[in-house]
Design an enzyme around this catalytic site. Structure first.
Site, PDB file in Angstrom:
ATOM      1  N   GLY A 394     -10.225   6.726  -4.992  1.00  0.00           N
ATOM      2  CA  GLY A 394     -11.089   6.173  -6.015  1.00  0.00           C
ATOM      3  C   GLY A 394     -10.781   4.721  -6.329  1.00  0.00           C
ATOM      4  O   GLY A 394     -10.122   4.018  -5.547  1.00  0.00           O
ATOM      5  N   ARG A 396      -8.694   3.237  -8.365  1.00  0.00           N
ATOM      6  CA  ARG A 396      -7.282   2.833  -8.350  1.00  0.00           C
ATOM      7  C   ARG A 396      -6.777   2.720  -6.921  1.00  0.00           C
ATOM      8  O   ARG A 396      -6.042   1.789  -6.577  1.00  0.00           O
ATOM      9  CB  ARG A 396      -6.419   3.811  -9.141  1.00  0.00           C
ATOM     10  CG  ARG A 396      -4.980   3.297  -9.330  1.00  0.00           C
ATOM     11  CD  ARG A 396      -4.116   4.289 -10.110  1.00  0.00           C
ATOM     12  NE  ARG A 396      -2.841   3.693 -10.504  1.00  0.00           N
ATOM     13  CZ  ARG A 396      -1.755   3.634  -9.756  1.00  0.00           C
ATOM     14  NH1 ARG A 396      -1.775   4.116  -8.518  1.00  0.00           N
ATOM     15  NH2 ARG A 396      -0.640   3.082 -10.210  1.00  0.00           N
ATOM     16  N   CYS A 397      -7.171   3.666  -6.076  1.00  0.00           N
ATOM     17  CA  CYS A 397      -6.728   3.644  -4.678  1.00  0.00           C
ATOM     18  C   CYS A 397      -7.177   2.375  -3.954  1.00  0.00           C
ATOM     19  O   CYS A 397      -6.491   1.898  -3.053  1.00  0.00           O
ATOM     20  CB  CYS A 397      -7.278   4.855  -3.931  1.00  0.00           C
ATOM     21  SG  CYS A 397      -6.608   6.444  -4.454  1.00  0.00           S
ATOM     22  N   MET A 398      -8.338   1.841  -4.337  1.00  0.00           N
ATOM     23  CA  MET A 398      -8.919   0.710  -3.612  1.00  0.00           C
ATOM     24  C   MET A 398      -8.398  -0.642  -4.081  1.00  0.00           C
ATOM     25  O   MET A 398      -8.910  -1.677  -3.643  1.00  0.00           O
ATOM     26  CB  MET A 398     -10.445   0.740  -3.742  1.00  0.00           C
ATOM     27  CG  MET A 398     -11.098   1.906  -3.036  1.00  0.00           C
ATOM     28  SD  MET A 398     -12.903   1.760  -2.977  1.00  0.00           S
ATOM     29  CE  MET A 398     -13.325   1.889  -4.721  1.00  0.00           C
TER      30      MET A 398
END
Length: 407
Positions: A394, A396-398
């Protein structure tokens, strides 16, 4: 001189962030190699890029400086002035140890820095190099693996190859072979890009470490405390070594909280099930706790004779104690319905990106989770996500936050 890196919380006003725009590496995913490349489906790149551009604009509209990994890597490579050394490292870590490594190197050396970086990220197909006489048995087999260099389709999840803690960074040893080379780009940028090379950036943990550590498991709770997930991707021994490094070299860090989560793909990192959204508010996937709201957490502190480790089960109470507040609020991803909760967690409903205290970016598809956040007083910016979410990560991951304001 302003610090090139400064992260002392998860929620301080986000000032600078590193991203990677999805590129042709995604078009080198085929059904046969989905599992080895860590994908469950093949995304539609054109729409994925539109969604990512929308996400970036949402951050820029909040006056966040957005830097691109591919651009910084090319600039750093040009500054380093030695493409061959960098390329040799990339090839060696791609298990190209026979004569083909020479052909690959010679072919890629013909590119300029931007083209070389793009090609190393996208992957190199065997069909791209002019036909040569086959000398070895493996080259003559009718069933041929299509790549000299595998694509790196997970690179748009810039959170994982490295993480900033304070004014230093962990350059991570990734768990899955498909992602191991990703942190080489971070290493290159920190060493040679003028934005970072002019400062002494402490490396708390390097990619040569024996145990895996990934940025999705690293959360900076406050100036004195780091939370690290022990997960499918991060080894408990890596957490212990990181704690020892921080206690020895980062004097402001007093505690490392190791949180044990189930080792499954759906819960691959701590930030897929737990993120901070405000000063005493967090999103959490209910399934990581037992019916009493407990899970295993270990408090690592510096002792007189090495690390002192205190096991606890009352995770919420531990967080409140560290933050020095009476209690903290856990906002359940998907609410109390186990079906909705599981669906929205799978689509990264708990993977929020805080851009300021009480202000987050989320995927639009997780309506129940987003509504619960708003009811809790959180300002929610939704971004489109039909293709981005196929990679199992999501907002945060990106992102790899580089600078946040101190609280």
């Amino acid at each position: 001189m302003e610090k090139a890196l400064n992260i002392t919380s998860e929620i301080g006003k986000l000032q600078t962030v590193l991203v990677k725009r999805p590129g042709s590496e995604l078009e080198n995913i085929t059904p046969e190699y989905l599992e080895s490349l860590l994908f469950d489906d093949i995304p539609y790149l054109k729409m994925m890029q539109k969604e990512h551009d929308f996400f970036v604009k949402r951050m820029q509209d909040s006056n966040i400086e957005v830097l691109y990994l591919e651009k910084l890597a090319a600039e750093a490579l040009r500054k380093a002035g030695n493409k061959e050394t960098f390329l040799t490292k990339m090839i060696n870590e791609s298990n190209q140890m026979d004569e083909s490594a020479l052909y690959v190197r010679d072919y890629l050396m013909s590119f300029n820095e931007e083209e070389m970086i793009r090609k190393l990220m996208a992957g190199l197909k065997k069909s791209e190099i002019p036909e040569r006489k086959k000398k070895h048995l493996n080259e003559m087999m009718s069933e041929q693996y299509p790549f000299f260099l595998d694509p790196l389709p997970n690179l748009y999840f810039t959170r994982d190859p490295a993480a900033v803690i304070g004014s230093g960074v962990t350059i991570n040893k990734m768990f899955q072979p498909a992602r191991r080379r990703e942190s080489i780009f971070i290493e290159l940028i920190l060493k040679h890009h003028p934005r970072f090379s002019n400062q002494e950036v402490p490396i708390w943990s390097g990619r040569e470490e024996p145990f895996s550590l990934e940025g999705g498991d690293e959360l900076v709770l406050n100036e004195e405390t780091v939370i690290v997930g022990v997960s499918e991707r991060t080894d408990a021994r890596a957490v212990e070594r990181l704690a020892e490094s921080l206690f020895a070299r980062a004097p402001k860090i007093k505690k490392v909280l190791a949180v044990e989560i189930p080792e499954t793909r759906s819960f691959m990192h701590l930030d897929t099930v737990f993120t901070m959204v405000s000063d005493a508010q967090f999103t959490i996937h209910p399934a990581i706790q037992n019916q009493q709201g407990e899970l295993n957490v270990y408090i690592l502190e510096k002792g007189k004779n090495g690390l002192e480790i205190t096991p606890r089960r009352d995770f919420r109470r531990v967080i409140a104690e560290v933050l020095e507040v009476p209690e903290v609020e856990f906002i359940p991803c998907g609410g109390e319905d186990v079906i909705v909760s599981a669906r929205e967690q799978w689509n990264d409903g708990a993977n929020t990106l805080a851009i300021a205290p009480g202000e987050v970016i989320t995927y639009d598809r997780n309506q129940v989770s987003n509504d619960l956040l708003r009811r809790a007083g959180i300002k929610v910016h939704e971004v489109i996500s039909s293709e981005l979410s196929r990679g199992r990560g999501g907002p945060r991951c990106m992102t790899m936050p580089l600078v946040r304001e101190n609280l």
